[in-house]
Design an enzyme around this catalytic site. Structure first.
Site, mmCIF file in Angstrom:
data_model
loop_
_atom_site.group_PDB
_atom_site.id
_atom_site.type_symbol
_atom_site.label_atom_id
_atom_site.label_comp_id
_atom_site.label_asym_id
_atom_site.label_seq_id
_atom_site.Cartn_x
_atom_site.Cartn_y
_atom_site.Cartn_z
ATOM 1 N N HIS A 177 0.828 -1.221 0.000
ATOM 2 C CA HIS A 177 0.000 0.000 0.000
ATOM 3 C C HIS A 177 0.853 1.258 0.000
ATOM 4 C CE1 HIS A 177 0.798 0.644 4.303
ATOM 5 N NE2 HIS A 177 0.460 -0.617 4.534
ATOM 6 N N CYS A 193 3.353 -5.034 6.499
ATOM 7 C CA CYS A 193 2.957 -4.680 5.138
ATOM 8 C C CYS A 193 4.121 -4.071 4.372
ATOM 9 C CB CYS A 193 1.784 -3.692 5.164
ATOM 10 S SG CYS A 193 0.210 -4.436 5.660
#
Length: 218
Positions: A177, A193
């Site tokens: 992301h 992440c």
């Protein structure tokens, strides 16, 4: 996904250039083996409202060469879990993209038709919350309500889960992301992440279909 010279039994699907995605039509049950006992149930859309997609690893054909089952990778814990779904429960399609993430180098490479078309520096998990390594696939594409927040303009969800953040919502899913902390790019600071600059995330978001294989290596 039939072949002119097929044989009954199981046949592996995909290679370095092409993968196979399997989207749930209405609902699908996952089995440890064909016609065994089911252990998971999936609807047409997942908990985030995105179409449910698996990565098909093999096809099991009948004596008439028609697909009966697909062995698929599932977006479940433990990471990398596989199962069998009935062929009639899914719609399969080819995917010609692939993502490679090198955690130590903090680099992400994006491939199309076997050729690298993008390479970028990323942030990865901290020593306390490491990015899980292994073979996964893109299972959802999400746009957050606040595009100026910690996920930036979008999140490319993958079928991996954090090995340590077990109490997080939905089991601690991992995503690629954007970020509102651009200073973090190139560092090991995330909760697992993969963060990238928002401009690069926008480019990747547009060209990455669900079912894209994702390899994360140390």
């Amino acid at each position: 996904m039939t072949a002119p010279d097929c044989r009954s039994g199981a046949t592996a699907l995909g290679n370095r250039h092409v993968a196979v995605a399997a989207a749930v039509r209405t609902r699908a049950l996952a089995y440890h083996r064909p016609a065994g006992r089911s252990f998971a149930r999936f609807g047409r859309r997942n908990a985030n409202g995105f179409p449910t997609v698996f990565r098909a690893l093999a096809v099991v054909r009948g004596s008439d060469c028609r697909p009966r089952w697909y062995r698929v990778q599932l977006p479940l814990k433990p990471n990398g879990v596989t199962g069998f779904v009935r062929a009639r429960a899914v719609q399969v399609s080819r995917v010609r993209t692939r993502i490679l993430i090198d955690v130590s180098a903090r680099k992400l490479s994006f491939f199309r038709n076997g050729k690298r078309v993008l390479k970028t520096t990323v942030a990865v998990g901290s020593p306390a919350t490491p990015t899980p390594t292994g073979r996964y696939y893109v299972n959802q594409l999400l746009i957050p309500a606040d595009t100026s927040g910690p996920f930036g303009p979008g999140a490319i969800g993958i079928s991996a889960f954090s090995d340590v953040l077990t109490g997080w919502v939905q089991g601690g899913p991992i995503a690629i992301h954007g970020t509102n902390e651009p200073w973090s790019i190139g560092h090991a600071v995330s909760n697992g992440c993969i963060r990238m600059r928002n401009a690069v995330l926008r480019r990747l978001f547009k060209v990455t279909p669900a079912g894209t294989p994702v390899v994360i290596r140390r």
